[in-house]
Structures are given as structure tokens and as C-alpha cells.
Design an enzyme around this catalytic site. Structure first.
Site, PDB file in Angstrom:
ATOM      1  N   CYS A  52       3.268   5.767  -5.577  1.00 19.37           N
ATOM      2  CA  CYS A  52       3.244   6.927  -4.680  1.00 19.37           C
ATOM      3  C   CYS A  52       3.352   6.481  -3.224  1.00 19.37           C
ATOM      4  CB  CYS A  52       1.959   7.717  -4.902  1.00 19.37           C
ATOM      5  SG  CYS A  52       1.797   9.104  -3.771  1.00 19.37           S
ATOM      6  N   CYS A  88       1.172   8.458  -0.788  1.00 17.77           N
ATOM      7  CA  CYS A  88      -0.260   8.138  -0.822  1.00 17.77           C
ATOM      8  C   CYS A  88      -0.526   6.801  -0.142  1.00 17.77           C
ATOM      9  CB  CYS A  88      -0.766   8.031  -2.262  1.00 17.77           C
ATOM     10  SG  CYS A  88      -0.129   9.248  -3.393  1.00 17.77           S
ATOM     11  N   ASP A  89       0.312   5.805  -0.395  1.00 16.66           N
ATOM     12  CA  ASP A  89      -0.022   4.427  -0.023  1.00 16.66           C
ATOM     13  C   ASP A  89       0.870   3.817   1.058  1.00 16.66           C
ATOM     14  OD1 ASP A  89      -1.996   4.520  -1.987  1.00 16.66           O
ATOM     15  OD2 ASP A  89      -0.586   3.916  -3.543  1.00 16.66           O
TER      16      ASP A  89
END
Ligand code: NDP
Length: 316
Positions: A140, A143-144
């Protein structure tokens, strides 16, 4: 062990909180079915792992996925949907009403169940991918990606997801490799052009990943170019992050003893409906869609599932 006092009787139970689940909830609540929606482990579903939604009709300037999911949720709430957080751990669809157990303790009995559990990211299956999970390996970018500012990363895959992730990461990172196993990208034309015109992205066609390397975290990857061909070559790239974008598998395991699925685990629905092989159990969105995987399509099938469920409940 399920506590008898916790059995909740509902007309319509919806499992999943992506566009399919929330749209089913809007329609089911407007049909006076007083639905209960189990929100699952990823509130808002897969869409919330993307950066911006540009292709959902009605948003000419695009929309933040969390905003869109919150709007859908509030719309369902406005008409009387009840939300429950938790993971469905067991079902019994051999009885009527259907039984659904949440977190091994809360039991629901429902006249109709709508499964809208979506799909989850696939991994390559190489050993080092597990070793470095959370230490440089991610599925992701939204997200990261932040952790890799001004660093070098690789994205695996050649579809729309991979192109979208590569473009997003190129906005944060110094350099982005795309590791593509075929000599071409599978993504839509517009996404391909964005990748190919981005000077920070280098596409490595016909490459596969052999292993990840590094001391306690990802520091590099060994790749193989044109495996099995006369010009086969092993190549090493220095990277800090390794992002998987090679597709998804449906989240349908918990239903497998009852609901018919295809060999990849997608729920099989009857032609032009959301009806599964079990009367009163319906499926909507990516858990039953190996082809389109679009938010707008999932939302449309959520509406169909609620209409199918309403008709079924009225026939009881
Ligand atoms: P896709 O199945 O379209 O693409 C997966 C990619 O990963 C392919 O390039 C595939 O290679 C590659 N791949 C699969 N397995 C491996 C492996 N073991 N090793 C290396 N590479 C591998 O998945 P997506 O998630 O990209 O997209 C799914 C659907 O969602 C599509 O219909 C897409 O259009 C849609 N989508 C649309 C978006 C949008 O419109 N903005 C955004 C994201 C997704 P190969 O080509 O060789 O099979």
C-alpha cells in the site's frame, strides 16, 4: 462459544464496508430493512488504500477516498443503518434465518445476508518478502509511501494499481523502479502514459524478483531479466522499499463451506443478479467480481444486492 443473550435478529445483514457494502446499506435502509452492516478490518475497504478517486461519476475534481467512504457511510446512517465493527469469524448458511458470528461471540440471525467483503492484496510468495514485511515490504503506497521520502523504491506489477502506486511514489521518492514481468504494461492507456512520461520512474520490462536483500530491512533486490532466454541476466538494484501491486484475491474464505466460489475464490452469482447458490445470500462488489474491480461497479452491484434481498425477504 456464543452467548445466547447476544443473538441479534435482523432482516438484512451486510458484511463489508466498501462502496458495495455502503451502497447496499443505503438501498436496504431506504427499503425499511433496518440493515446491520459489519464493517470488518479495513473501514472503507480497498479504496482507502488509494490516493485519489478520479473516476467515480459526480466528482469532476476527484475525491479523497476517506471522504468518499465517509460520505457513503453517513448516507447509509441517515436512513437507519446500524454499524458494527468486527470480523465475521463463522457463518452457518444451512439454516434459515442465516447465522453470522462476529469475533467468535456476537451472533446474528438474518433473513438475508449480503456479502461485500472485497479483496486483498496478493504477494509474490518469495521467502524474503515475508522476512521484510513491514521493514521495507508493503502492498500500500498510500499507507507507507511517506516513510520513503527522497529514497529509492520498486513497485512490482504492470496493471493500473502498479502505475497508480508508481506515480504516487514518484511524488515522494527520488526514484521509482517498476518491475514488470511482461514486455508491456497491462494498465489503461492514460495510466501507462503517466508512468512512461514520468522522469523519476524507470520501467524494468521482462524482470522478475528473485529475492530481497538487506541487513534487517530492505536495501536491495536481485532481479532476473528474461528468465530461460539466451540473454537471461541477473541484476541487482539498490532500493529502500518494495511495493507489491500484482492484483488481489477475494476475501471469501469464511463462506467457503456454503457459498459456491470459482477456482480463485470469487463468489459465483447467478446471471445478472447478486444471488449466490444459497437462497437469501447475495454477493456484491469485488468479492464476486474478477473482471471490473471498480468502485462505481461495486456500488452498482451493492444496490442490486439490496434490491434482490428486499425481494427475497418479501417472498418469505
Ligand atoms: P491487474 O490484474 O490488472 O494487474 C496485475 C499486474 O501484476 C499485471 O501486470 C500482472 O502481470 C502482474 N503480476 C501478477 N502476478 C505477478 C507475479 N507473480 N509476478 C509479477 N507480476 C505479477 O491488477 P490491478 O490491481 O492493477 O488492477 C485490477 C483491476 O482494477 C483492473 O481491472 C484495473 O483496471 C482496475 N483498477 C483501476 C484503477 C483506475 O481506474 N484508476 C486503479 C486500480 C485498479 P501480467 O500482465 O503479466 O499478468
Amino acid at each position: 462459544m456464543v452467548n445466547d443473550q447476544m443473538v441479534n435478529k435482523v432482516k438484512c445483514l451486510i458484511i463489508g464496508s466498501g462502496p458495495a457494502g455502503y451502497t447496499a446499506a443505503i438501498y436496504a435502509s431506504r427499503a425499511n430493512l433496518a440493515p446491520v452492516l459489519i464493517e470488518g478490518p479495513q473501514l472503507g475497504g480497498q479504496l482507502t488504500t488509494t490516493t485519489e478517486v478520479e473516476n467515480f461519476p459526480g466528482y469532476p475534481d476527484g475525491v479523497e477516498p476517506f471522504q468518499m467512504m465517509d460520505d457513503l457511510r453517513r448516507q447509509a446512517e441517515r436512513f437507519g443503518t446500524t454499524f458494527v465493527s468486527g470480523i465475521v469469524t463463522k457463518v452457518d448458511f444451512s439454516v434459515s434465518p442465516k447465522k453470522v458470528i462476529v469475533e467468535d461471540e456476537q451472533e446474528y440471525e438474518a433473513d438475508a445476508v449480503i456479502i461485500a467483503t472485497g479483496a486483498s492484496a496478493k504477494y509474490l510468495g518469495i521467502e524474503s518478502e515475508r522476512t521484510y514485511r513491514g521493514r521495507g515490504v508493503s502492498a500500500c503506497a498510500t499507507c507507507d509511501g511517506f516513510f520513503y521520502r527522497k529514497k529509492t523504491v520498486a513497485v512490482v506489477g504492470g496493471g493500473d494499481t502498479a502505475c497508480e502506486e508508481a506515480n504516487y511514489l514518484a511524488g515522494l521518492c527520488e526514484k521509482v523502479y517498476m518491475i514488470v514481468r511482461k514486455p508491456y504494461l497491462r494498465a489503461s492507456e492514460i495510466m501507462q502514459q503517466r508512468v512512461l512520461n514520468n522522469p523519476k520512474i524507470e520501467v524494468l520490462f521482462e524482470h522478475n524478483t528473485l529475492q530481497l536483500t538487506g541487513e534487517g530491512k530492505v536495501e536491495g533486490a536481485d532481479l532476473i531479466y528474461r528468465k530461460g532466454e539466451p540473454d537471461e541476466t541477473i541484476r541487482h538494484i539498490d532500493i529502500n522499499g518494495f511495493f507489491l501491486a500484482i492484483g488481489h484475491h477475494p476475501n471469501t474464505e469464511v463462506f467457503k463451506d456454503y457459498v459456491a466460489r470459482d477456482p480463485e475464490g470469487f463468489i459465483i452469482v447467478k446471471d445478472n443478479s447478486t444471488q449466490t447458490n444459497i437462497p437469501g445470500v447475495f454477493a456484491a462488489g469485488d468479492c464476486a467480481d474478477p473482471h471490473y474491480r471498480q468502485a462505481v461497479v461495486a456500488a452498482g452491484s451493492g444496490a442490486k444486492a439490496a434490491i434482490d434481498a428486499d425481494k427475497y425477504i418479501k417472498s418469505l
